[in-house]
Design an enzyme around this catalytic site. Structure first.
Site, mmCIF file in Angstrom:
data_model
loop_
_atom_site.group_PDB
_atom_site.id
_atom_site.type_symbol
_atom_site.label_atom_id
_atom_site.label_comp_id
_atom_site.label_asym_id
_atom_site.label_seq_id
_atom_site.Cartn_x
_atom_site.Cartn_y
_atom_site.Cartn_z
ATOM 1 C CB SER A 75 -5.781 49.900 -26.694
ATOM 2 O OG SER A 75 -4.943 49.737 -27.405
ATOM 3 C CB SER A 76 -2.960 53.510 -25.970
ATOM 4 O OG SER A 76 -2.289 53.096 -26.791
ATOM 5 C CB SER A 89 0.840 58.157 -43.455
ATOM 6 O OG SER A 89 1.853 57.664 -43.973
ATOM 7 C CE LYS A 117 2.755 53.923 -40.117
ATOM 8 N NZ LYS A 117 0.486 53.890 -39.743
ATOM 9 C CB ALA A 175 8.845 50.342 -46.515
ATOM 10 C CE1 TYR A 202 5.284 53.154 -37.977
ATOM 11 C CE2 TYR A 202 7.048 54.976 -38.648
ATOM 12 C CZ TYR A 202 5.500 54.134 -38.031
ATOM 13 O OH TYR A 202 4.823 54.657 -37.330
HETATM 14 N N1 LIG Z 1 2.785 58.713 -32.601
HETATM 15 C C1 LIG Z 1 3.253 58.832 -33.155
HETATM 16 O O1 LIG Z 1 4.578 60.075 -32.726
HETATM 17 C C2 LIG Z 1 2.942 58.528 -34.778
HETATM 18 C C3 LIG Z 1 3.848 58.948 -36.085
HETATM 19 C C4 LIG Z 1 3.435 58.445 -37.623
HETATM 20 C C5 LIG Z 1 2.622 57.829 -36.507
HETATM 21 N N2 LIG Z 1 1.685 57.248 -35.853
HETATM 22 C C6 LIG Z 1 1.293 56.306 -35.882
HETATM 23 O O2 LIG Z 1 -0.220 56.562 -35.598
HETATM 24 C C7 LIG Z 1 -1.126 55.697 -35.430
HETATM 25 C C8 LIG Z 1 -1.365 55.121 -34.007
HETATM 26 O O3 LIG Z 1 -0.396 55.013 -33.222
HETATM 27 P P1 LIG Z 1 -0.046 55.843 -31.672
HETATM 28 O O4 LIG Z 1 1.138 57.210 -32.159
HETATM 29 O O5 LIG Z 1 -1.295 56.286 -31.423
HETATM 30 O O6 LIG Z 1 1.257 54.884 -30.473
HETATM 31 P P2 LIG Z 1 -0.001 53.815 -29.455
HETATM 32 O O7 LIG Z 1 -0.717 54.512 -28.730
HETATM 33 O O8 LIG Z 1 0.814 52.984 -29.445
HETATM 34 O O9 LIG Z 1 -1.573 52.972 -30.418
HETATM 35 C C9 LIG Z 1 -1.136 51.934 -31.005
HETATM 36 C C10 LIG Z 1 -2.914 51.563 -31.370
HETATM 37 O O10 LIG Z 1 -2.602 50.019 -32.287
HETATM 38 C C11 LIG Z 1 -3.187 48.811 -31.973
HETATM 39 N N3 LIG Z 1 -2.634 48.210 -32.641
HETATM 40 C C12 LIG Z 1 -1.224 47.549 -32.684
HETATM 41 N N4 LIG Z 1 -1.280 46.569 -33.338
HETATM 42 C C13 LIG Z 1 -2.361 46.317 -33.842
HETATM 43 C C14 LIG Z 1 -3.608 45.037 -34.165
HETATM 44 N N5 LIG Z 1 -3.067 43.964 -34.824
HETATM 45 N N6 LIG Z 1 -4.828 45.352 -34.369
HETATM 46 C C15 LIG Z 1 -5.123 45.891 -33.909
HETATM 47 N N7 LIG Z 1 -4.793 46.930 -32.965
HETATM 48 C C16 LIG Z 1 -2.984 47.261 -32.942
HETATM 49 C C17 LIG Z 1 -2.816 49.207 -30.455
HETATM 50 O O11 LIG Z 1 -3.298 47.737 -29.951
HETATM 51 P P3 LIG Z 1 -3.053 47.728 -28.699
HETATM 52 O O12 LIG Z 1 -2.958 48.114 -26.845
HETATM 53 O O13 LIG Z 1 -3.629 46.452 -28.330
HETATM 54 O O14 LIG Z 1 -1.680 46.688 -29.173
HETATM 55 C C18 LIG Z 1 -2.615 50.314 -30.438
HETATM 56 O O15 LIG Z 1 -4.149 50.514 -29.459
HETATM 57 C C19 LIG Z 1 0.121 53.832 -36.197
HETATM 58 O O16 LIG Z 1 -0.536 53.569 -37.404
HETATM 59 C C20 LIG Z 1 1.274 54.492 -35.514
HETATM 60 O O17 LIG Z 1 1.862 54.386 -37.001
HETATM 61 C C21 LIG Z 1 1.882 57.726 -34.844
#
Ligand SMILES: NC(=O)c1ccc[n+]([C@@H]2O[C@H](COP(=O)([O-])OP(=O)(O)OC[C@H]3O[C@@H](n4cnc5c(N)ncnc54)[C@H](OP(=O)(O)O)[C@@H]3O)[C@@H](O)[C@H]2O)c1
Length: 274
Positions: A10-11, A132, A150, A148, A146
């Site tokens: 979704s994002s 991760s 990852k 733990a 968080y």
């Molecule tokens: N951006 C960063 O700085 C960063 C850094 C390190 C790691 N990450 C990791 O990257 C991944 C993606 O995050 P992002 O940065 O792209 O953030 P984001 O734009 O907030 O996207 C998070 C996504 O996870 C989905 N989600 C949450 N709970 C869910 C569930 N129960 N079932 C299915 N989808 C679910 C959200 O969907 P909804 O719209 O339904 O909530 C959203 O699509 C995550 O695993 C995050 O831990 C991000």
């Protein structure tokens, strides 16, 4: 022609990865909790991208998504376990109402999706991309839960890499630093019981000042992930961005220093062979 199954589209990274893969001609099974939020995204691709509902905490939904992917495209060869969110707060501050659901998504959701996908991937071979984080490389105060979650992703991924090698399945652990997605906005839960005793490790200020100002460009991150999925020589661990590389370097140095510091004391623990 690669076929992708991606969670959390979704994002952020998931959405951008789905679009980038489809734009270069790949087939994509894009999934999200609210499938309506991603239906528009698929329209330009003439059936090359399908959208499915998938809350990763629902193991039956993961199996259904895999079955639909097989029915539509005959299978898939890239699984991206991307769905996730963060929990900030000291260990004493957060309650089980906050941390258990976070593990359900970030850890058990990834496990269930992977378990649903493996019978398909074992037939075709391919790549599992597990999102991760720099937080999966090193722990830091105020982000312990968080960390733990990852760290669990890292352990599962390293084990899978060995288990799945005989089937021609590679694992890629993506470890991003801060990237400008919705992560520091809607995808962070703050521990409810903020305690003044833990003011020094609070992430509140970090979150407020960095949300929307992260140095990392998620489109550039996605380009690197695509390159790694295509490459024959991609490493198991892929720190993404300079901040993640700095975390990894610090971790390696401190780990090395810890191992060396007490080696002479801690190594003499086997039974004597007399
Ligand atoms: N951006 C960063 O700085 C960063 C850094 C390190 C790691 N990450 C990791 O990257 C991944 C993606 O995050 P992002 O940065 O792209 O953030 P984001 O734009 O907030 O996207 C998070 C996504 O996870 C989905 N989600 C949450 N709970 C869910 C569930 N129960 N079932 C299915 N989808 C679910 C959200 O969907 P909804 O719209 O339904 O909530 C959203 O699509 C995550 O695993 C995050 O831990 C991000």
């Amino acid at each position: 022609m690669k076929t992708w199954l991606i969670t959390g589209c979704s994002s952020g990274f998931g959405q951008r990865l789905a679009l980038a893969a489809a734009q270069r001609g790949n087939r994509v099974v894009a999934t999200a909790r609210d499938v309506k939020s991603i239906e528009e995204m698929a329209r330009p691709f003439d059936g090359r991208m399908i959208t499915l509902p998938l809350d990763v905490t629902d193991a039956a939904a993961a199996k259904a998504a895999v079955a639909k992917a097989v029915e539509t495209f005959g299978g898939f060869d890239v699984l991206v376990n991307n769905a996730g969110y963060g929990l900030f707060g000291a260990i004493e501050e957060a309650t089980s109402e906050a941390y258990r659901p976070m593990f359900e998504v970030n850890v058990f959701g990834l496990i269930e999706t992977t378990r649903a996908a493996l019978p398909v991937l074992r037939r075709s071979g391919g790549t599992i991309v597990n999102m991760s984080s720099g937080a999966g490389i090193a722990g830091s105060g105020g982000a312990g839960y968080y960390n733990a979650a990852k760290f669990a992703v890292e352990g599962i991924s390293e084990a899978l890499a060995g288990e799945l090698k005989p089937f021609g399945i590679r694992v890629l652990i993506v470890e991003p630093g801060p990237f400008r997605t919705d992560f520091l906005g809607r995808s962070i839960t703050m521990a409810a019981n903020e305690m003044p005793e833990y003011a020094a490790s609070s992430r509140r200020h970090y979150r407020e000042t960095n949300n929307g100002n992260q140095a990392g460009d998620p489109d550039k991150a996605v380009a690197v992930i695509l390159q790694a999925v295509d490459a024959d020589d991609a490493p198991l661990h892929l720190p993404l961005g300079p901040a993640a590389h700095a975390i990894a370097e610090r971790k390696l140095a401190s780990f090395r220093s810890d191992i060396d510091a007490w080696r002479h004391i801690s190594i003499v623990t086997d039974f004597d062979h007399s």
